[in-house]
Design a protein around this motif. Structure first.
Motif: not given
Length: 383
Positions: A66-78, A113-116, A225-237
């Motif tokens: 089972e899972y209850d969280t989906v984490l995405l990261q990537g690049e969005m031009s717009d 990044w996006a957290r679901f 800076q992006f990696v730190q933000d993703y780890h702290q605020n999306a992954k909750k580290w």
């Protein structure tokens, strides 16, 4: 068709899917969408209506747990693009459940990044991109799509604090270390969310970021800076997961202080130093491993060997001890070479001053005397 057969078929259609072909709970690896390679590229075509789904993947393989969280990261031009996930219904007659991110962020350079958050499930899901007014040809790249259970993957939530936690400088690499490092203050790191857990290093692990491959040192700082933000605020580290990051130019960046636990291998962080080389070293992307980045990794490894008595059997790649493709096939293929450069005794450096050189042998002295005699004869000869 007999009544018994009809009943069996009806029961099968109503039953939830429990195929165990995918990922484990708390997995560190990416979901698989019909064989699509990462990064998964989504491009919107001209003429698409606003608010409609302009791109979607096939459903992922069904996870093994089972899972209850989906984490995405990537690049969005717009920024006028929205990512969603659609979790497959539990039976033939059930519609998919569509979820918007519970939190997300897009940086000015397009990294996002996006957290679901979803109810605990084992159902496959698909990625979707909705056009909210993006320009024709807008693109979105998914670098990661990870399923996990929040209670297993996040670090302990920070306790209420009256003031921010500022780490003791003694936890960091000493300034006497034999290599230059770009310190946290220099790349403008955010403070950790709470206090760290101390540890004594005794092994280390090679990673790649599976993200942007910086073309300039300035882009490398934006990426960390992006990696730190993703780890702290999306992954909750508490903080960025790695202790060191290395860019393609060989610059070494300080992540977590070396004397505290990281968050880079699930359940294997005590005593483990995480070193991540920026970029994606897995096909089909296969960024080049530069001599500068490989050399800096070796420099850090030698320091750990000499300072903490780390031995040759205590050097791992992420995939050796975790459920992951990290650090990518191409970088993993260099592991033995990096290991040998770190742990094989190196020849003594050449002396800097001639006074430090060993005495000449009689044969060398005789050759040098003949050379001096020849040079003097040239100077004495008429022009």
């Amino acid at each position: 068709m007999t009544a018994t057969l009809r009943l069996a078929l009806f029961t099968l259609l109503l039953a939830p899917s429990f195929s165990h072909a995918g990922l484990k709970t708390g997995s560190e690896d990416n979901a698989v969408f019909g064989g699509l390679p990462y990064p998964i590229e989504a491009a919107l075509t001209a003429g698409q209506k606003l608010g409609v789904v302009g791109f979607e993947t096939p459903y992922s393989l069904t996870p093994a747990a089972e899972y209850d969280t989906v984490l995405l990261q990537g690049e969005m031009s717009d920024p006028a693009l929205r990512v969603e996930i659609a979790v497959k219904g539990r039976s033939f007659f059930s519609a998919a459940s569509v979820y918007a991110p519970s939190s997300s962020r897009r940086f000015s350079n397009g990294r996002f990044w996006a957290r679901f958050s979803v109810p605990l499930t084992r159902q496959p899901f698909k990625l979707r991109v909705v056009n909210l007014g993006a320009a024709d040809g807008a693109k979105l790249s998914f670098y990661e799509a990870e399923m996990t259970v929040e209670s297993l993957s996040r670090e302990a939530p920070p306790p209420p604090a009256e003031k921010p936690y500022i780490p003791d400088p003694s936890l960091s690499l000493p300034y006497s270390a034999p290599f230059k490092m770009i310190r946290r203050a220099e790349w403008k790191a955010e403070l950790p969310k709470s206090s760290y857990t101390l540890h004594q290093p005794f092994y280390f692990t090679l990673h790649h970021t599976q993200g942007n491959y910086p073309k300039t040192p300035e882009a490398a700082i934006s990426e960390i800076q992006f990696v730190q933000d993703y780890h702290q605020n999306a992954k909750k580290w508490i903080d960025i997961g790695y202790h060191f990051m290395v860019d393609p130019f060989g610059n070494i960046y300080e992540g977590r202080p070396i004397r505290v636990e990281g968050a880079h291998v699930l359940s294997r962080n005590t005593g483990n130093i995480g070193i991540s080389i920026m970029g994606n070293y897995h096909p089909p992307v296969s960024n080049p491993v530069t001599p500068a980045s490989a050399g800096s990794f070796v420099t850090i490894g030698r320091y750990l060997k000499d300072t903490y008595a780390v031995n040759v059997s205590s050097f791992y790649a992420h995939r050796d001890i975790g459920n992951s493709d990290c650090p990518g096939d191409d970088l993993y293929a260099r592991k033995a070479e990096l290991r040998d450069l770190i742990f094989t005794p190196q020849p003594a450096p050449l002396p800097v001053n001639l006074s430090d050189a060993p005495p000449l042998t009689p044969a060398q002295q005789q050759s040098l005397t003949r050379l001096k005699t020849y040079l003097l004869s040239i100077e004495a000869s008429p022009q």
